[in-house]
Scaffold this motif. Structure first.
Motif, PDB file in Angstrom:
ATOM      1  N   GLU A  38       1.005  -1.272   0.056  1.00  0.00           N
ATOM      2  CA  GLU A  38       0.465   0.302  -0.226  1.00  0.00           C
ATOM      3  C   GLU A  38       0.449   1.591   0.045  1.00  0.00           C
ATOM      4  N   MET A  41      -1.654   8.373  -1.188  1.00  0.00           N
ATOM      5  CA  MET A  41      -1.385   8.723  -1.680  1.00  0.00           C
ATOM      6  C   MET A  41      -1.770  10.332  -1.005  1.00  0.00           C
ATOM      7  N   SER A  62      -6.819   7.575   1.171  1.00  0.00           N
ATOM      8  CA  SER A  62      -6.938   6.998  -0.070  1.00  0.00           C
ATOM      9  C   SER A  62      -5.356   6.820  -0.359  1.00  0.00           C
ATOM     10  N   GLU A  64      -2.952   3.903  -3.000  1.00  0.00           N
ATOM     11  CA  GLU A  64      -2.863   2.865  -4.157  1.00  0.00           C
ATOM     12  C   GLU A  64      -2.523   1.505  -3.681  1.00  0.00           C
ATOM     13  N   GLU A  65      -3.440   0.137  -4.002  1.00  0.00           N
ATOM     14  CA  GLU A  65      -2.832  -1.040  -3.131  1.00  0.00           C
ATOM     15  C   GLU A  65      -2.432  -1.583  -4.667  1.00  0.00           C
TER      16      GLU A  65
ATOM     17  N   ARG B  36      -4.679  -0.628  -7.711  1.00  0.00           N
ATOM     18  CA  ARG B  36      -6.178   0.475  -7.686  1.00  0.00           C
ATOM     19  C   ARG B  36      -5.976   1.127  -6.726  1.00  0.00           C
ATOM     20  N   GLN B  37      -6.560   2.025  -6.110  1.00  0.00           N
ATOM     21  CA  GLN B  37      -7.253   2.990  -5.525  1.00  0.00           C
ATOM     22  C   GLN B  37      -8.001   2.935  -4.574  1.00  0.00           C
ATOM     23  N   ASP B  39      -9.906   4.024  -1.114  1.00  0.00           N
ATOM     24  CA  ASP B  39     -10.174   4.261   0.233  1.00  0.00           C
ATOM     25  C   ASP B  39     -10.297   3.940   1.602  1.00  0.00           C
TER      26      ASP B  39
END
Lengths: 119, 170
Positions: A38, A41, A62, A64-65, B36-37, B39
């Motif tokens: 992760e 961001m 938020s 980015e994974e 992917r982004q 939350d």
């Protein structure tokens, strides 16, 4: 000849015991896995909502994974281990020794108190 | 030698095989990575809720924590009661210990306080219990006396019937 065979058999049994006790194995195999990384961001975000006398605070961030499908190496170890309860064995030995000591004291006291049986 | 062999055989008879798996850090790629982004909810974060300090020292000051879903719920009734009793707008602030900054500020005005009381009145009529600490429950009693109109006083009395007293440390 008979003695020789018996000695060889005993020696072979001893060697077999040592070999069996000392043998073990380690097997490598690959297992499917996923590595997840992760990256942040943006700074944490706070969302506020009001519902029926309550203030609801929702904190999110938020990120980015990145998911990488991989195979992970695992090692399967096999070994011979003793199941003898050595602690219990020690306890039994101590009980026996204790009993012998108590019996000895009892016999000693009895012999000391006995006047020889002469009336 | 014979005794030794016998002892070894006896010891071996008390043995068994065991196996265990050791996970290593050695990996090999088997496919393309996916990005992917998302939350992500920030769970178990600590927030400090504070309201305006009144002249007599009354203040609502407590720590709240977000749950597993990153959500914390704050009962606004005590803030509304503070507004009614002390007669001036109450500033509500939320301080985040994790970010080391204020994350929210709100001003509870007279109209907003009346709205909160009306919402809680409906909730109480529907059977919801009102969680209040002892100091907040005392404030409710004072608010009934200081209510601007009979309708608000009646609403506060209805809420009082459904108060669920909570210990101050909770």
């Amino acid at each position: 000849m008979r003695n020789l065979l018996r000695r060889a058999g005993i020696m072979a049994a001893l060697v077999a015991c040592v070999v069996i006790a000392g043998c073990g194995s380690t097997t490598e195999y690959w297992k499917p896995d996923t590595v997840v990384e992760e990256t942040v961001m943006a700074p944490p975000r706070t969302e506020i909502s009001r519902t029926a006398g309550w203030l609801e605070v929702r904190r999110t961030q938020s990120v980015e994974e990145t998911r990488r499908p991989v195979e992970r190496m695992q090692l399967l170890h096999e070994k011979l281990v003793s199941t003898v309860a050595w602690d219990d064995l020690g306890m039994v030995v101590m009980y026996i020794l204790g009993s012998v000591v108590v019996l000895a004291i009892y016999v000693f006291l009895y012999a000391s108190a006995w006047d020889g049986g002469d009336d | 030698m014979k005794t030794l062999a016998l002892a070894c055989c006896l010891l071996l008879a008390g043995c068994t095989t065991t196996s265990w798996v050791e996970e290593t850090n050695v990996t090999r790629a088997t496919g393309q990575p996916t990005v992917r982004q998302v939350d992500r909810p920030l769970a178990h974060q600590t927030l400090q809720l504070t309201t305006t300090l009144e002249e007599d020292g009354f203040v609502i000051d407590r720590r709240i924590h977000t749950g597993d879903e990153g959500v914390a719920r704050i009962n606004l009734l005590p803030v509304a009661l503070q507004r009614m009793v002390y007669g001036r707008d109450v500033k509500l602030t939320l301080w985040s210990y994790d970010d080391n900054r204020f994350v929210h500020e709100d001003l509870v005005s007279e109209a907003r306080a009346a709205e909160i009381v009306a919402q809680w009145r409906i909730q109480c009529r529907l059977g919801t219990r009102t969680p209040l600490r002892s100091s907040e429950a005392a404030l409710l009693d004072r608010a009934i006396g200081a209510a601007p109109d009979p309708e608000t006083a009646q609403a506060l009395r209805e809420i009082k019937l459904k108060v669920d007293l909570r210990p101050d440390w909770e």
